[in-house]
Design an enzyme around this catalytic site. Structure first.
Site: not given
Length: 325
Positions: A51, A283
């Protein structure tokens, strides 16, 4: 490369120059073939996740467009990683930052954001429990974030609807994968949170070679992209599998999906650590589990190379325990 007294050096001007160009590593000890799994080490970004890329790109583009003036306050709703990335970017660029996050997301993320000068508001859960964040929990945090943004007049990053989220991966992640692999990519696999990573990187890769297959890893029982009913809204993949198809997701680039159970994500997280020496989040483990399933599915040539992402560090997670709240 800069110079000091005429001598070249590799000094970076700020943490912003540490974002992107992450290594591509072969997971040859975990998966011995046939075929090969290559993983982008996104945890080496300064905010310890993928991110950071979108945080820098979205803020830069907002400043360039005049939507965000110097020293203006910024607000965002996050599951943690976007908040950590924005904390890096806003600290360097001098923007006061407020982040709104569900209490179900790991407290390490809040500590990370606050250590970089951001304010983190943790919103009580309405359905899930610590370590398991449902769509309803996220919506509660989102509603609080939107309300605060409107009240304060802060710039709302809005990662779930910000096209610069996709553009960040189209302009950095995709090109890096293509270059680092020597233009050899047979398939790309990514879990979906906002949809930015999958859509942006897949678009770039398919433009280079339309034969590249692109797959999504979804939490078993929370597979809206596949189009099945949500039977398990609570799962371990924080930041992905939120129970709806995000607005930035583009089916044009999708070739299929693979479901990953909590047990499989936990198993592969352990294997990535013990076989490859890399401590990553759930994830990331789901991405690798899905890549293995793809290679074993018969959908690819036996010598295929599958590229995926190790989205963040395992240090962002705590054992699931109610008392941490």
């Amino acid at each position: 490369m800069a110079e000091v007294n005429g001598v070249p050096n590799e000094i970076k001007s700020s943490a912003l120059e540490l974002i992107g160009n992450t290594p591509l590593v072969a997971l040859d000890r975990l998966y011995t073939g046939p075929g090969r799994i290559l993983a982008k080490c996104e945890f080496v970004n300064p905010g310890a996740s993928v991110k950071c890329r979108t945080s820098l790109h979205m803020i830069r583009k907002a400043r360039e467009a005049g939507l965000l003036k110097p020293k203006d306050p910024v607000i965002e709703v996050t599951s943690g990683n976007q908040g950590c990335g924005l904390s890096v970017v806003c600290a360097v660029l001098g923007h006061p930052l407020t982040l709104v996050m569900s209490k179900g997301n790991s407290v390490q993320r809040a500590l990370h954001m606050e250590a970089l000068g951001a304010k983190c508001i943790r919103v009580p859960q309405v359905q899930g429990k610590y370590g398991f964040v449902t769509q309803a929990d996220f919506k509660a945090a989102e509603a609080e974030g939107i309300k605060l943004a409107e009240k304060s007049g802060s710039y709302f990053v809005n990662q779930y609807n910000n096209e610069m989220n996709v553009d960040a991966h189209y302009s950095t992640t995709g090109p890096e994968i293509w270059r680092q692999s020597g233009h050899r990519v047979d398939a790309f696999v990514a879990a979906v949170g906002t949809g930015g990573t999958f859509t942006g990187a897949s678009k770039y890769l398919k433009e280079r070679n339309p034969n590249i297959l692109c797959y999504v890893a979804e939490p078993a029982g929370a597979e809206p992209i596949k189009g099945t009913p949500i039977t398990k809204p609570m799962h371990l993949l924080q930041g992905s599998g939120s129970g709806c198809v995000p607005s930035l997701f583009n089916y044009e680039y999708l070739d299929g999906t693979f479901a990953v159970t909590d047990e499989e994500a936990t198993e592969y997280r352990k294997l990535i650590g013990e076989k490859e020496g890399l401590f990553v989040g759930f994830s990331s483990a789901a991405n690798v589990a899905a890549a293995v399933k793809l290679l074993q599915s018969g959908k690819l040539p036996e010598d295929a190379w599958v590229v995926t992402l190790l989205n963040d560090t395992g240090l962002k997670y705590t054992p699931v325990a109610e008392e941490i709240q």
